[in-house]
Design an enzyme around this catalytic site. Structure first.
Site, PDB file in Angstrom:
ATOM      1  N   SER A  24     -42.215  21.644  31.367  1.00 58.62           N
ATOM      2  CA  SER A  24     -41.646  21.023  32.566  1.00 58.62           C
ATOM      3  C   SER A  24     -42.453  19.850  33.119  1.00 58.62           C
ATOM      4  CB  SER A  24     -41.467  22.072  33.671  1.00 58.62           C
ATOM      5  OG  SER A  24     -40.265  22.782  33.480  1.00 58.62           O
ATOM      6  N   LYS A  61     -40.982  16.361  33.487  1.00 58.36           N
ATOM      7  CA  LYS A  61     -40.249  15.914  34.673  1.00 58.36           C
ATOM      8  C   LYS A  61     -40.988  14.784  35.393  1.00 58.36           C
ATOM      9  CE  LYS A  61     -37.766  20.236  35.751  1.00 58.36           C
ATOM     10  NZ  LYS A  61     -38.216  21.143  34.682  1.00 58.36           N
ATOM     11  N   SER A 116     -39.227  22.612  40.261  1.00 59.57           N
ATOM     12  CA  SER A 116     -39.013  22.461  38.817  1.00 59.57           C
ATOM     13  C   SER A 116     -37.526  22.633  38.489  1.00 59.57           C
ATOM     14  CB  SER A 116     -39.853  23.468  38.022  1.00 59.57           C
ATOM     15  OG  SER A 116     -39.951  23.061  36.669  1.00 59.57           O
TER      16      SER A 116
END
Length: 525
Positions: free
Chosen positions: A181, A184, A362
């Site tokens: 993640s 991102k 997230s």
């Protein structure tokens, strides 16, 4: 010296208690500060000068860490119920501790000068400037921790000094690895650089003839069909408001019976992520409400609608019915005419707010949407492949280190994503740069250790609590962490720690947290 040490502990405790008081827990902030200041005055009167100097440095470092957070928070503004309000209260407490107190005679009480500039401000020089940690000092502190058995065979790290942009620690930092993640961060920087922080995503209704309308999705996954919650700050685009506007426009046209189509053509390519149906991500569609969630949650995992656009259109038809407009038949997929008259529109929250929410929680659905918005702005197909190309192009335009970088999605759920620790740290450095304020939401959206988002349950009773702001990344066998940290001297640093091939996910997470906490606790000279 033991007494001086006790006051160092007291001032660290003051900072933590100020956080709790600002959030509404425990005693009020004013009462707490008044109590602590009474004891501080008594100590100051009976303390030798050399010990006062130690106290000055300790208090200055503590206050500086709070001041850095305060500046970033102020730049972001309120967006989530309670979060920004509490952090702004903390910022006010930090400002008040910086020398505004006076003794009984009205004389200013001596205090340490600021040792770190506000984010985006000039770098202080001379006496009072926070010292830069040395390469050797950080290596002595971090290199042994990178050997932790909980970490996998691939271990990389990059730590940069924000004021100078210089790398002060690196280990395998150029090696591409699966970011999970933390990708991102790349999605956020790319979207903000291409679209700007004020960009909004439209959802519209257009006329297709006299008695046919089309609901046109623009790609806003936060479009909501739920009633607004009072006191929650800015609200996302509302399908109810869109139905209100559409009903009024149709009544003006004397049309009370219509057929409804829905247009998702803004996006192309497969809607399913390569991981398949998953509670972490809805099928990616240009039209959905509440991220296609089938429960009442607004973040985290949840069961999702298999066809988000069709579900949103059915909800919209019901809302029109409630407003006196009859929708004949079942809504069908359609393409809106190119020059159709617009009947109504709603607009998403600005991009900076969407970026903050994506990073704090997230949020995979927002991440995939922002990657596709970047593709649309770059002239690429709004698909997984097109979004990956667009993100790469946007980062290349910022002259970021992209050797070996591959973007297969915007969320990091795809294991074929590859970035280096050097790229992650440089993304954060760019977002912290004074001359790039449009990228600042990447910093202000990072979860705060032990307080917010995906870090709310981590860093308790560690030096990293409140001092570390970071994006997490976790897949089976993959653990990453990238963010900002204020060290013990008040110096603002950015970092990225990555590992792959782990077999103990909790142990690997703790090992990465130890790395970040060590930087927070380290002057490292």
């Amino acid at each position: 010296m033991p007494e001086t040490r006790s006051w160092q502990v007291r001032w660290v405790g003051w900072g933590r208690s100020a956080v709790r008081a600002a959030a509404g827990a425990g005693r009020g902030a004013a009462e707490f500060v008044a109590d602590e200041w009474f004891f501080a005055r008594q100590w100051w009167r009976r303390t030798p000068p050399q010990q006062k100097r130690t106290w000055q440095l300790t208090a200055g470092s503590a206050v500086t860490g709070l001041a850095v957070a305060a500046c970033a928070i102020t730049a972001a503004g309120p967006w989530e119920s309670g979060q920004r309000t509490a952090e702004r209260s903390l910022a006010a407490a930090a400002d008040g501790a910086g020398g505004g107190h006076r003794d009984e005679a009205g004389r200013p009480v001596p205090h340490a000068p600021p040792v770190l500039p506000a984010l985006g401000g000039p770098v202080p020089t001379g006496r009072g400037a926070a010292p830069v940690p040395t390469d050797a000092g950080l290596a002595d502190a971090l290199a042994p921790l990178l050997k932790a058995r909980e970490l996998g065979p691939l271990r990389s790290a990059s730590v940069l000094d924000v004021a100078t942009g210089r790398e002060v620690f690196g280990a395998g930092q150029g090696a591409p690895a699966t970011p999970a993640s933390t990708v991102k961060l790349a999605t956020a920087v790319a979207a903000l650089s291409r679209l700007g922080p004020d960009h909004r995503i439209d959802t519209t209704v257009v006329a297709d003839g006299t008695h046919r309308i089309v609901l046109v999705g623009g790609g806003d996954p936060t479009l909501t069909a739920r009633a607004s919650r009072p006191g929650s700050g800015d609200h996302p685009a509302d399908l109810r408001a869109l139905a209100d506007g559409t009903a009024r426009a149709l009544e003006q046209r004397k049309a009370t019976k219509v057929t409804l189509g829905y247009d998702t053509s803004a996006y192309s390519g497969p809607s399913l992520h390569p991981i398949g149906p998953n509670e972490n991500l809805a099928p990616v569609s240009a039209l959905m409400t509440d991220e296609a969630r089938l429960d009442a949650t607004d973040h985290g995992t949840a069961p999702r609608a298999g066809d988000p656009a069709a579900a949103a259109a059915r909800t919209f038809a019901k809302l029109l019915h409630d407003r006196g407009i009859t929708v004949n038949g079942t809504p069908k997929a359609a393409r809106a005419p190119k020059k159709a008259a617009r009947l109504a529109a709603v607009h998403s929250l600005p991009l900076d707010t969407l970026v903050e929410r994506m990073l704090t929680y997230s949020d995979n659905d927002i991440a995939e949407a922002l990657a596709r918005q970047t593709a649309l702005a770059s002239g690429e197909p709004a698909s997984f492949a097109g979004a990956g190309k667009a993100v790469h192009k946007a980062l290349a335009a910022l002259h970021l280190p992209l050797s070996g970088a591959t973007f297969k999605d915007g969320s990091g759920l795809n294991r074929d994503d590859k970035v280096s620790a050097a790229l992650l740290s440089r993304l954060l450095l760019a977002a912290s740069a004074p001359d790039r304020p449009a990228l600042r939401p990447v910093v202000t959206g990072l979860p705060v250790a032990a307080f917010t988002g995906t870090l709310s349950g981590r860093y308790a009773r560690t030096a990293g609590a409140g001092a570390v702001r970071a994006k997490t990344g976790t897949l089976t066998g993959v653990n990453t962490l990238a963010g900002t940290v204020v060290d013990a001297d008040g110096r603002l640093l950015v970092f990225a720690f990555m590992t792959s091939g782990t077999t103990d996910p909790q142990g690997a997470q703790r090992a990465l947290d130890r790395l970040a906490s060590t930087v927070a606790n380290c002057g490292c000279r």
